[in-house]
Design an enzyme around this catalytic site. Structure first.
Site, PDB file in Angstrom:
ATOM      1  N   LYS A 111       7.121 -11.093   4.648  1.00 64.68           N
ATOM      2  CA  LYS A 111       7.282 -11.283   3.196  1.00 64.68           C
ATOM      3  C   LYS A 111       8.064 -12.570   2.922  1.00 64.68           C
ATOM      4  O   LYS A 111       7.674 -13.384   2.067  1.00 64.68           O
ATOM      5  CB  LYS A 111       8.007 -10.086   2.569  1.00 64.68           C
ATOM      6  CG  LYS A 111       7.205  -8.795   2.626  1.00 64.68           C
ATOM      7  CD  LYS A 111       7.895  -7.677   1.863  1.00 64.68           C
ATOM      8  CE  LYS A 111       7.461  -6.296   2.353  1.00 64.68           C
ATOM      9  NZ  LYS A 111       6.046  -6.087   2.610  1.00 64.68           N
TER      10      LYS A 111
ATOM     11  N   LYS B 152      -1.246  -6.006  14.784  1.00 65.75           N
ATOM     12  CA  LYS B 152      -1.188  -5.189  13.566  1.00 65.75           C
ATOM     13  C   LYS B 152      -1.517  -3.727  13.869  1.00 65.75           C
ATOM     14  O   LYS B 152      -2.656  -3.396  14.230  1.00 65.75           O
ATOM     15  CB  LYS B 152      -2.201  -5.753  12.564  1.00 65.75           C
ATOM     16  CG  LYS B 152      -2.377  -4.924  11.318  1.00 65.75           C
ATOM     17  CD  LYS B 152      -1.228  -5.072  10.351  1.00 65.75           C
ATOM     18  CE  LYS B 152      -1.350  -4.136   9.176  1.00 65.75           C
ATOM     19  NZ  LYS B 152      -0.134  -4.134   8.355  1.00 65.75           N
TER      20      LYS B 152
ATOM     21  N   GLY C  84       0.821  -1.211   0.000  1.00 67.47           N
ATOM     22  CA  GLY C  84       0.000   0.000   0.000  1.00 67.47           C
ATOM     23  C   GLY C  84       0.857   1.263   0.000  1.00 67.47           C
ATOM     24  O   GLY C  84       0.434   2.328  -0.451  1.00 67.47           O
ATOM     25  N   ASN C  85       2.096   1.135   0.499  1.00 73.23           N
ATOM     26  CA  ASN C  85       2.999   2.282   0.519  1.00 73.23           C
ATOM     27  C   ASN C  85       3.505   2.653  -0.867  1.00 73.23           C
ATOM     28  O   ASN C  85       3.955   3.771  -1.084  1.00 73.23           O
ATOM     29  CB  ASN C  85       4.190   1.995   1.437  1.00 73.23           C
ATOM     30  CG  ASN C  85       3.764   1.978   2.890  1.00 73.23           C
ATOM     31  OD1 ASN C  85       3.106   2.888   3.354  1.00 73.23           O
ATOM     32  ND2 ASN C  85       4.098   0.917   3.586  1.00 73.23           N
TER      33      ASN C  85
ATOM     34  N   LYS D  52      -1.217  -8.727   3.995  1.00 67.29           N
ATOM     35  CA  LYS D  52      -1.508  -8.862   2.563  1.00 67.29           C
ATOM     36  C   LYS D  52      -0.589  -9.872   1.872  1.00 67.29           C
ATOM     37  O   LYS D  52      -0.969 -10.453   0.856  1.00 67.29           O
ATOM     38  CB  LYS D  52      -1.476  -7.513   1.855  1.00 67.29           C
ATOM     39  CG  LYS D  52      -0.096  -6.935   1.600  1.00 67.29           C
ATOM     40  CD  LYS D  52       0.210  -6.789   0.129  1.00 67.29           C
ATOM     41  CE  LYS D  52       1.610  -6.299  -0.146  1.00 67.29           C
ATOM     42  NZ  LYS D  52       2.658  -6.386   0.832  1.00 67.29           N
TER      43      LYS D  52
END
Lengths: 317, 317
Positions: B280, B130, B12-13, B218
């Protein structure tokens, strides 16, 4: 896909009712009520494509954007439209999946973010007609107009009180995501598309679709969606079981089955309120003209009976 | 569909950069940059499925909701997730369609509102991990905690300053809209799905999917999406070309091709930052374990070269 295909257009007011605050819980409950009826329509043998309004939901986002405008830049109307497609699309796909399962109908449901083509040559860009966001006093409305460059107009005198921001409401030309929507329908997937009338975009000279700050009428876009999916029927659900002529007069009459030319006579007589029943009747008439098939205006609870020809206002060729 | 299928996860960044205010125009420009690279990947012969983060966009909506909370009821995290799927999905489908056309690739693009299954037994509901929304001072954070029932935690000491609201981030279990997504892929349609990690839902005893106020990672959801579509490759795009070990130390090393067991050693050594590179690498490892195929972490501009094995960190069985 051998089922008859009906496009159903629901108002944003059916999702957030006028006397409600609009919490997620309230909206989910209203969507659940609608989804239950739509599942019955699917159960009865129809393939269903759903479109919906977003007036109250877009209005809430506009208020939130204004209140936080010193902290977060307000987004365009196109983004607000896209956001409400996500929001309302999710609520419908969630509750409809449940009621379909309860009815024993094995059809997945899926919401498609939908762009709708418009033209900036549309006359509504010169004289915007679509009110958005909250009501203001005349002096506040004029203050915002000079501060933010809004066009503001007095609300319908005698019907609504106050002033509102108005934005262009151009005619929809085509549904950009037509191919994706039809791919899903071919796989017997129930599609929710073109929410809030779709995200208005215009073809630029470089071939890209540019977002246009406007709001498309959801019933007009619903007709374009009906064309794109080659619908057998087009049905607009609102808060009354029938369309009326001579409304609120001694000779008031609920319309049942009427022809296109009868509808045209009533329309020319000014029987239907602009910005309310007028565009619904016109969208239905466009569908009947284009397809030669039936279009229906009725209430949520009468939807299945109206499809069966038992109630509602049914416009035929 | 005979093309190799790659699932691409974008942060999103990358859509709203840290030094930007986040106007629609800025975000569209960033999305355009990403879309241009993704179009090249499609041009080179890949079928592409896209997923994306929504941290900054959800953060903006949370601020807007707070500022207007006396006028409009704040919506749940599920609705915020759904809204950002509409917003970011639209921006990608718009710009990607343009760049695909420019590359001569005739594939429509379409965003699907996506729910992702979670379990309320997930341990993260007991100790939420989160962070969402803005940073606060310790005293403000504690005030909101008692006023609104939020759980607040100090941000990563030494990395970020301040306190933030934290919410549960449960493990994704399955992609609810799997059938719709695969129907579109079979028709050579590029799908944008599971944005912001997906809208978290849990199966209720009556069979319905109930929204859960949480935020799914995500990249983890991206792995689940890769499983659902049987991806040939899974690629996470971030702001660095390679993953590093001994980061910021004299013996710092960019990882190129590594095996699953090498990745496990580095992970156990604590080489990757929790809440950043850690998830990730873990998401990629899950993909390699499940598929026996390759997962890649690299930067946007290196995406195509990394798919061709020329750069990036590539994890193999």
């Amino acid at each position: 896909m051998s089922r008859k295909l009906v496009v159903i257009a629901l108002g944003g007011n059916a999702i957030k009712q006028a006397d409600e605050k609009g919490t997620t819980e309230e909206q989910m409950k209203n969507v659940d009520t609608a989804a239950k009826q739509i599942a019955k329509i699917a159960k009865s043998g129809y393939e269903v494509v759903i479109t919906h309004g977003n007036g109250p939901q877009a209005g809430s986002l506009l208020i939130q954007q204004e209140e936080a405008s010193s902290l977060v830049p307000p987004q365009t109307l196109t983004v607000i439209g896209a956001m409400t497609q996500g929001q309302i699309g999710w609520m419908f796909q969630n509750r409809l999946a449940f009621h379909l399962q309860a009815e024993g109908v094995d059809m997945p449901v899926c919401s498609i973010v939908t762009q709708v083509e418009v033209s900036s040559d549309d006359p509504d860009f010169k004289d915007p007609s679509k009110p958005v966001g909250p009501f203001y006093t005349e002096s506040d409305a004029k203050k915002y107009s000079s501060e933010k460059g809004w066009i503001v107009k007095e609300a319908k005198p005698g019907v609504e009180k106050g002033w509102r921001r108005v934005v262009p409401s151009p005619e929809p030309i085509s549904i950009v995501e037509e191919r994706a929507i039809n791919s899903l329908i071919e796989k017997d997937i129930i599609v929710i598309a073109s929410g809030g009338g779709g995200i208005p975009v215009e073809k630029s000279s470089d071939g890209s679709w540019t977002g246009v700050d406007a709001v498309i009428d959801k019933d007009r876009a619903g007709f374009k969606l009906s064309q794109a999916v080659k619908a057998d029927k087009f049905m607009i659900l609102t808060d009354v079981e029938n369309v009326y002529v001579n409304f609120n007069k001694p000779d008031q009459k609920a319309l049942e089955e009427i022809t296109l030319s009868e509808a045209q006579v009533y329309l020319d007589e000014g029987q239907f309120l602009a910005g309310s029943m007028g565009p619904k009747v016109e969208a239905c008439m466009r569908f009947v003209k284009w397809s030669g098939r039936e279009a229906i205006i009725t209430s949520l609870n009468s939807a299945l009976a109206a499809l069966n020809g038992e109630t509602g206002t049914r416009i035929k060729a």
